[in-house]
Design a protein around this motif. Structure first.
Motif, mmCIF file in Angstrom:
data_model
loop_
_atom_site.group_PDB
_atom_site.id
_atom_site.type_symbol
_atom_site.label_atom_id
_atom_site.label_comp_id
_atom_site.label_asym_id
_atom_site.label_seq_id
_atom_site.Cartn_x
_atom_site.Cartn_y
_atom_site.Cartn_z
ATOM 1 N N ARG A 16 6.455 7.667 6.175
ATOM 2 C CA ARG A 16 6.482 6.206 6.446
ATOM 3 C C ARG A 16 5.134 5.412 6.240
ATOM 4 O O ARG A 16 5.080 4.169 5.698
ATOM 5 C CB ARG A 16 6.488 6.253 8.171
ATOM 6 N N SER A 17 3.839 6.021 6.266
ATOM 7 C CA SER A 17 2.792 5.430 5.773
ATOM 8 C C SER A 17 2.916 5.207 4.308
ATOM 9 O O SER A 17 2.070 3.934 3.968
ATOM 10 C CB SER A 17 1.506 6.336 6.392
ATOM 11 N N ALA A 18 3.493 6.039 3.483
ATOM 12 C CA ALA A 18 3.576 5.785 2.061
ATOM 13 C C ALA A 18 4.170 4.395 1.896
ATOM 14 O O ALA A 18 4.184 3.543 0.908
ATOM 15 C CB ALA A 18 4.105 6.734 1.338
ATOM 16 N N ALA A 19 5.299 4.385 2.704
ATOM 17 C CA ALA A 19 6.258 2.986 2.534
ATOM 18 C C ALA A 19 5.325 1.920 2.904
ATOM 19 O O ALA A 19 5.642 0.759 2.319
ATOM 20 C CB ALA A 19 7.430 3.149 3.589
ATOM 21 N N GLN A 20 4.615 1.945 4.211
ATOM 22 C CA GLN A 20 3.555 0.834 4.322
ATOM 23 C C GLN A 20 2.778 0.360 3.336
ATOM 24 O O GLN A 20 2.510 -0.762 3.088
ATOM 25 C CB GLN A 20 2.979 1.244 5.725
ATOM 26 N N ARG A 21 2.110 1.426 2.600
ATOM 27 C CA ARG A 21 0.981 1.156 1.645
ATOM 28 C C ARG A 21 2.010 0.304 0.460
ATOM 29 O O ARG A 21 1.139 -0.472 -0.101
ATOM 30 C CB ARG A 21 0.621 2.665 1.131
ATOM 31 N N TRP A 22 3.227 0.894 0.154
ATOM 32 C CA TRP A 22 3.924 0.059 -0.813
ATOM 33 C C TRP A 22 4.285 -1.120 -0.520
ATOM 34 O O TRP A 22 4.381 -2.173 -1.329
ATOM 35 C CB TRP A 22 5.301 0.981 -0.993
#
Length: 88
Positions: A16-22
């Motif tokens: 989910r944190s990777a999605a937030q960065r994206w």
């Protein structure tokens, strides 16, 4: 449903944190408009444009998943579109 959760549930992001960065990078579009908020609500029928390294993938949301399930379950919640917005 929040966009960051949706990207994680649909297995476009590993975490989910990777999605937030994206999302924070500002390249994702919802119905043709740039997404600027991490908690952008997504509804059935929305069209998301997702940039990948080698291509851009527009998808239409068919259903909102209740969980991060297997890949087959995730792929049933969206359909890829071509550049003109039609299903191939």
């Amino acid at each position: 449903m929040r966009l960051d959760r949706l990207l994680w549930f649909l297995r476009f992001a590993k975490t989910r944190s990777a999605a937030q960065r994206w999302i924070a990078e500002g390249h994702i579009r919802r119905n043709g408009e740039r997404v600027t908020r991490l908690d952008q609500p997504i509804l059935v029928g929305d069209v998301l444009t997702l940039p990948f390294r080698s291509r851009v993938l527009p998808i239409e949301i068919l259903a909102l998943p209740a969980r991060r399930g297997p890949a087959e379950e995730a792929s049933a919640c969206y359909r890829p579109l071509d550049a003109a917005g039609r299903a191939p």
